[in-house]
Design an enzyme around this catalytic site. Sequence first.
Site, mmCIF file in Angstrom:
data_model
loop_
_atom_site.group_PDB
_atom_site.id
_atom_site.type_symbol
_atom_site.label_atom_id
_atom_site.label_comp_id
_atom_site.label_asym_id
_atom_site.label_seq_id
_atom_site.Cartn_x
_atom_site.Cartn_y
_atom_site.Cartn_z
ATOM 1 C CD GLN A 264 -2.851 -1.043 2.457
ATOM 2 O OE1 GLN A 264 -2.438 -0.497 3.481
ATOM 3 N NE2 GLN A 264 -4.003 -1.698 2.414
ATOM 4 C CB ILE B 298 1.691 6.597 -3.331
ATOM 5 C CG1 ILE B 298 2.288 6.307 -1.941
ATOM 6 C CG2 ILE B 298 0.402 7.390 -3.166
ATOM 7 C CD1 ILE B 298 1.404 5.484 -1.042
ATOM 8 N N PRO B 299 1.187 5.931 -6.482
ATOM 9 C CG PRO B 299 2.467 7.203 -7.984
ATOM 10 C CD PRO B 299 2.575 6.410 -6.727
ATOM 11 C CB VAL B 300 0.550 1.346 -8.639
ATOM 12 C CG1 VAL B 300 -0.165 0.002 -8.757
ATOM 13 C CG2 VAL B 300 1.386 1.599 -9.886
ATOM 14 C CG HIS B 301 -2.336 2.080 -2.503
ATOM 15 N ND1 HIS B 301 -2.947 0.885 -2.154
ATOM 16 C CD2 HIS B 301 -2.798 3.010 -1.615
ATOM 17 C CE1 HIS B 301 -3.731 1.079 -1.107
ATOM 18 N NE2 HIS B 301 -3.663 2.356 -0.758
ATOM 19 C CE1 TYR C 78 -10.414 -4.192 -1.420
ATOM 20 C CE2 TYR C 78 -10.931 -1.971 -0.648
ATOM 21 C CZ TYR C 78 -10.811 -3.324 -0.406
ATOM 22 O OH TYR C 78 -11.085 -3.819 0.840
ATOM 23 C CG HIS D 73 4.419 -7.758 -11.000
ATOM 24 N ND1 HIS D 73 3.378 -6.981 -10.542
ATOM 25 C CD2 HIS D 73 5.531 -7.337 -10.331
ATOM 26 C CE1 HIS D 73 3.830 -6.135 -9.626
ATOM 27 N NE2 HIS D 73 5.124 -6.327 -9.490
ATOM 28 C CE1 TYR E 195 22.788 -22.826 -21.171
ATOM 29 C CE2 TYR E 195 21.570 -24.216 -19.634
ATOM 30 C CZ TYR E 195 22.598 -24.050 -20.536
ATOM 31 O OH TYR E 195 23.462 -25.079 -20.801
#
Length: 420
Positions: A304, A308-311, A319, A344, A406
């Site tokens: 959290q 902060i921008p993504v939260h 949410y 991600h 690899y």
Amino acid sequence: MLSSASSFRNYRGVLNWCVVMLVLSNARLFLENLLRYGILVDPIQVVSLFLKDPYSWPAACLVIVSNVFIFVALYTERKLAMGSISEKVGLLIYIFNLTVILCFPMVVVLKLPSITPVGGAFTLGVYTILFLKLYSYKDVNRWCRVRTQVKARPSSPSASSCMQSHVSYPGNLSLRDMYYFVFAPTLCYELNFPRSESIRMGFLLRRLFEMVVFMSVRHISYLMFFQWMVPIIRSSMKPLQEMDYSRMTERLLRLAVPNHLIWLIFFYCFFHSSMNFVAELLRFGDREFYRDWWNSETITYFWQNWNIPVHKWCLRHFYKPLLRRGAGKLLSQSAVFFASAFFHEYLVSVPLRMFRLWAFMGMMAQLPLAWFVAKFLRGNYGNAAVWLSLIIGQPIAVLMYVHDYYVTHCQDDPTITEAL
């Protein structure tokens, strides 16, 4: 005085001792690396790699093409404001536009061999940020239209700003306003952002100096990756293939320190120096890019407060809308982690041109880990658990991806196999 029940709080000397021990131990590791492997990277060769043939950089061309999606979003909003198209048609256009924003660069990166993994990750990062920004742009303008149509006080903070701010809807639908939002260091759109009165040249020059220094540090980090991490990663391939857990653990612990240093350098350079520089240049008033995540006693508190921008975006556009639609808190939190895990994996697997889901599983594993830490660990123990997950978790993913890369791309190359 060392007891947690003591009122004594000044441990500066202990902190300085820790810093000195870290510097000495890492200096020994660096010297040992030089003595064992020699100099693995030619700095001149690294510079020439980035300067060679700049006019054929496909990643830069992809970033320029992203302006098309910005124009589509602005054109759609103007048509919606004039009533030329219905809300349903506008939603369909947005769905198509946002879907292409994610799929188009992915297809180009996968199909164009000249795009390197670094260039691909940078391009996909730009498109991901643009996706989040345009989604917020769509929501806020829709809230303003709803408020205008019903002539009632809105429940959303952004809609209320339509009444109380200097610019009102649809006066915000200008090219200048759109590009200010695109370059502003935030993911959440507002009709009127908080603005500082003037540009503080001293502050701006300090952040510029830090950026120049950290550009050099990033170059050093690149060299450190090859000089320090590559030998460790190479020596880890055989234990991974043989499933030798003791040697795998030893390689993991050796990899943890340089990997964590590079992550900390990235955090300071991006979230403090670069974002504050851009904010000062644009006179952007909201400078809360991170909070004291290093004091996190729970995994939830870390996620959290470190970004902060993504939260704020997740809270405002994902949410809370799920909660308003009747979803429970646990389901909503799980959905947020699922979306974060998707991005991600998107930013790692696509540039590497392989899909192993290590980043996705690592993010989803944060849910049970967050429950365990919050339930059984408190205070300093919880903070230690957060740090341990950061220092150990990332090297595990690095080893997994390097091993799979690899096996997928380099196993048939006798030169690389012999080197490993």
